[in-house]
Design a protein around this motif. Structure first.
Motif, short mmCIF file in Angstrom:
data_model
loop_
_atom_site.label_atom_id
_atom_site.label_comp_id
_atom_site.label_asym_id
_atom_site.label_seq_id
_atom_site.Cartn_x
_atom_site.Cartn_y
_atom_site.Cartn_z
N LEU A 116 0.83 -1.20 0.00
CA LEU A 116 0.00 0.00 0.00
C LEU A 116 0.87 1.26 0.00
CD1 LEU A 116 -2.80 -1.06 2.50
CD2 LEU A 116 -2.97 -0.86 0.03
N GLY A 117 2.00 1.21 0.72
CA GLY A 117 2.92 2.34 0.68
C GLY A 117 3.49 2.58 -0.71
N SER A 118 3.83 1.49 -1.42
CA SER A 118 4.35 1.62 -2.79
C SER A 118 3.29 2.19 -3.73
CB SER A 118 4.83 0.26 -3.29
OG SER A 118 5.89 -0.23 -2.50
N LEU A 119 2.04 1.75 -3.55
CA LEU A 119 0.97 2.28 -4.39
C LEU A 119 0.73 3.76 -4.09
CD1 LEU A 119 -1.58 -0.66 -4.31
CD2 LEU A 119 -0.18 0.07 -6.23
N ASP A 120 0.87 4.15 -2.84
CA ASP A 120 0.76 5.56 -2.50
C ASP A 120 1.88 6.36 -3.17
OD1 ASP A 120 -0.29 7.82 -0.80
OD2 ASP A 120 1.76 7.70 -0.02
N GLN A 121 3.10 5.77 -3.20
CA GLN A 121 4.22 6.43 -3.87
C GLN A 121 3.95 6.55 -5.37
OE1 GLN A 121 7.97 4.54 -3.22
NE2 GLN A 121 9.16 6.17 -4.16
N MET A 122 3.35 5.50 -5.97
CA MET A 122 3.02 5.55 -7.40
C MET A 122 2.00 6.65 -7.67
SD MET A 122 1.53 2.50 -9.82
CE MET A 122 2.79 1.39 -9.22
N ASN A 123 1.05 6.83 -6.74
CA ASN A 123 0.06 7.90 -6.90
C ASN A 123 0.74 9.26 -6.84
OD1 ASN A 123 -2.65 8.76 -7.23
ND2 ASN A 123 -2.77 9.22 -5.07
N LEU A 124 1.76 9.41 -5.96
CA LEU A 124 2.50 10.66 -5.90
C LEU A 124 3.27 10.90 -7.21
CD1 LEU A 124 3.94 10.49 -2.26
CD2 LEU A 124 2.00 11.82 -3.07
N TYR A 125 3.82 9.83 -7.79
CA TYR A 125 4.48 9.95 -9.10
C TYR A 125 3.49 10.48 -10.14
CZ TYR A 125 9.13 7.86 -8.56
OH TYR A 125 10.44 7.63 -8.26
N ARG A 126 2.27 9.92 -10.12
CA ARG A 126 1.26 10.34 -11.10
C ARG A 126 0.96 11.82 -10.96
NH1 ARG A 126 -3.75 11.58 -10.97
NH2 ARG A 126 -3.92 11.05 -8.77
N ILE A 127 0.85 12.30 -9.72
CA ILE A 127 0.59 13.72 -9.49
C ILE A 127 1.77 14.55 -10.00
CG2 ILE A 127 0.24 15.46 -7.71
CD1 ILE A 127 -1.18 13.31 -6.05
N ALA A 128 3.00 14.10 -9.72
CA ALA A 128 4.19 14.84 -10.16
C ALA A 128 4.27 14.90 -11.68
CB ALA A 128 5.45 14.20 -9.58
N VAL A 129 3.92 13.81 -12.37
CA VAL A 129 3.97 13.78 -13.83
C VAL A 129 3.03 14.82 -14.43
CG1 VAL A 129 3.38 12.39 -15.85
CG2 VAL A 129 4.78 11.42 -14.03
N GLU A 130 1.84 14.98 -13.82
CA GLU A 130 0.89 15.96 -14.33
C GLU A 130 1.42 17.38 -14.18
OE1 GLU A 130 -1.98 15.47 -15.88
OE2 GLU A 130 -1.75 13.30 -15.81
N LYS A 131 2.33 17.61 -13.21
CA LYS A 131 2.80 18.96 -12.93
C LYS A 131 4.16 19.25 -13.56
CE LYS A 131 0.21 19.35 -8.63
NZ LYS A 131 -0.61 20.45 -9.16
N MET A 132 4.72 18.32 -14.32
CA MET A 132 6.00 18.55 -14.98
C MET A 132 5.83 18.39 -16.49
SD MET A 132 8.85 16.90 -12.46
CE MET A 132 10.11 17.73 -13.41
N PRO A 133 6.59 19.13 -17.30
CA PRO A 133 6.37 19.17 -18.77
C PRO A 133 6.91 17.93 -19.48
CG PRO A 133 8.21 20.58 -18.17
CD PRO A 133 7.64 20.09 -16.88
N PHE A 134 6.24 16.81 -19.30
CA PHE A 134 6.63 15.59 -20.00
C PHE A 134 5.79 15.37 -21.27
CE2 PHE A 134 8.27 14.34 -15.76
CZ PHE A 134 9.56 14.06 -16.14
N ASP A 135 4.77 16.21 -21.49
CA ASP A 135 3.89 16.02 -22.65
C ASP A 135 4.44 16.79 -23.86
OD1 ASP A 135 1.81 15.01 -24.01
OD2 ASP A 135 0.25 16.19 -23.04
N MET A 136 3.86 16.54 -25.04
CA MET A 136 4.23 17.25 -26.26
C MET A 136 3.33 18.46 -26.43
SD MET A 136 6.77 15.89 -27.95
CE MET A 136 6.52 16.49 -29.61
N PRO A 137 3.89 19.62 -26.85
CA PRO A 137 3.05 20.80 -27.04
C PRO A 137 2.20 20.75 -28.30
CG PRO A 137 5.32 21.29 -27.62
CD PRO A 137 5.32 19.89 -27.06
N LEU A 138 2.54 19.86 -29.24
CA LEU A 138 1.78 19.72 -30.48
C LEU A 138 1.25 18.31 -30.60
CD1 LEU A 138 4.14 21.59 -33.00
CD2 LEU A 138 2.17 22.52 -31.77
#
Length: 441
Positions: free
Chosen positions: A297-319
């Motif tokens: 459960l702790g690892s899954l919580d960490q994975m959820n934090l990763y998901r939140i961090a990914v949404e807030k960092m520019p890993f997507d394509m602008p086009l």
């Protein structure tokens, strides 16, 4: 001196270029022009130079035409290959998303099974304790009955000894004999009943031991099944976490620092992925299964934090539409080109690559119409040369929001998007983030 040099040159060249005369005849007179060897040599030299220049210029134009056609073909092939790669990445991203959803469903099902198994284990443990208590009671009853039987035998032996050694009165002997017979009959009946009860209790005890063995076997099977489930879940979590951790490291970010900042921003408690808390005295009483479940459960919580961090960092394509890279990050003509250029038609939609807040939305020297978005963890993205701005300063945007259109404003030689990523105010190569995310999304 000069005339002497000319005469020597003429005499030398006369072997190959003899003197020629060009006659010009009119109605009244005839004139001629003398073409000396040196004059002919100069004329031939100039003619050769002009002819050579014409040949070289024609060759260069021809080669340039061929090269231009080859470059266009290569660009077309590169664009087709890039679009194919984008389609492949999109399919892989959809497959990863489907696998993540399936893994989450399997995890929820596994949690339900673990809960049911734990309930069954608790019931089995209570039943085993009840059986052990019953066996203790039966054994105590058997010991007490056997003691009473031994006492009765002792009393009967004493009575018989008294009967054999007594010479008292006949009436008293007869009464004693009758009493003794009654006592013996009572004791015999009591012993028989006690023996029968003992046999029944022994059979019950044997049945209880068999049932306890069966319960222990079922418990071991449940523990083995739990171990298989936990092993599967631990493997799935490890496989899911490794690409995310690798992506942040490839982008030059510290995953531990990022997760710490996300955890501070989302410090609420509770929910389905909260690690299990058992006692205020510590976790010394945790079983192995409970400890493994808490770690998962702790690892899954960490994975959820990763998901939140990914949404807030520019890993997507602008086009999202088709485009071609026209200029990379780095020094160009002695000046730093702080981003990458992606060319496409005017009006192509430009999207925010992460959640953030718009800090600039207007015209700037060099950039033309530009948008700047501030994200978490000290990162900022810049979108330049736009034809239209669709957001305003202070507006919050999410990853994938349409924020502007591609254009040709500012210092630009053609319609394209100038895309920058800044970390801590310093520009970094956007391809670092794009390449880091290509194997994950």
């Amino acid at each position: 001196m000069h005339r002497r040099i000319n005469d020597r040159l003429n005499s030398t060249l006369e072997r190959w270029l003899p003197e020629q005369r060009l006659f010009l005849k009119s109605e009244t007179s005839t004139r001629f022009v003398r073409l000396k060897p040196i004059t002919q040599a100069l004329t031939l030299g100039v003619s050769c130079l002009v002819f050579g220049w014409s040949v070289i210029a024609t060759s260069l134009l021809f080669i340039d035409g061929i090269s231009s056609g080859s470059t266009r073909d290569q660009a077309a092939r590169a664009q087709v290959a890039f679009e194919y790669r984008l389609d492949t990445l999109s399919k892989e991203r959809d497959a990863r998303a489907a696998e993540a959803l399936a893994a989450q469903d399997r995890f929820q099902l596994a949690l339900e099974q673990v809960s049911k198994m734990q309930s069954t284990l608790l019931s089995s443990e209570e039943r085993r304790r009840e059986l052990e208590t019953g066996i203790d009671v039966i054994q105590g009853t058997l010991r007490r009955t056997m003691g009473e039987r031994d006492e009765a035998r002792t009393e009967m032996a004493a009575v018989q000894a008294d009967m054999n050694g007594s010479n008292a009165d006949a009436v008293s002997d007869a009464a004693r004999t009758q009493d003794m017979a009654s006592t013996v009959d009572f004791l015999t009946a009591a012993l028989g009943a006690t023996a029968q009860e003992r046999d029944i209790m022994e059979r019950d005890a044997e049945a209880a031991r068999s049932e306890a063995d069966q319960i222990l076997l079922e418990k071991r099977l449940l523990e083995q099944r739990n171990d298989e489930i936990f092993t599967t879940l631990e493997g799935a979590v490890t496989v899911s976490m490794a690409p995310l951790d690798k992506m942040f490291k490839a982008a030059g970010m510290n995953p531990d620092s990022i997760l710490t900042q996300v955890r501070k921003g989302y410090s609420g408690h509770g929910g389905p992925l909260t690690p299990i808390s058992f006692s205020s005295k510590g976790n010394a009483s945790l079983t192995a299964d409970e400890a493994r479940a808490s770690n998962i459960l702790g690892s899954l919580d960490q994975m959820n934090l990763y998901r939140i961090a990914v949404e807030k960092m520019p890993f997507d394509m602008p086009l999202k539409a088709a485009f071609r890279f026209t200029s990379p990050f780095g020094y160009r003509w002695g000046r730093l080109h702080a981003g990458i250029d992606m060319a496409g038609p005017i009006g192509t939609s430009v999207y925010s690559t992460a959640d953030g807040v718009v800090t600039t939305a207007g015209r700037q020297n060099g950039y033309g119409n530009v948008i700047k978005v501030r994200h978490e963890f000290g990162t900022t993205t810049v979108y330049g040369h736009l034809s239209k701005i669709r957001v305003s300063v202070g507006q919050k945007v999410s990853r994938g929001d349409h924020i502007g259109d591609m254009g040709n404003t500012g210092r630009s030689t053609g319609p394209h998007l100038h895309y920058e990523i800044q970390v801590g105010g310093a520009p970094v190569n956007p391809m670092t983030f794009i390449k880091a995310a290509k194997d994950v999304f």
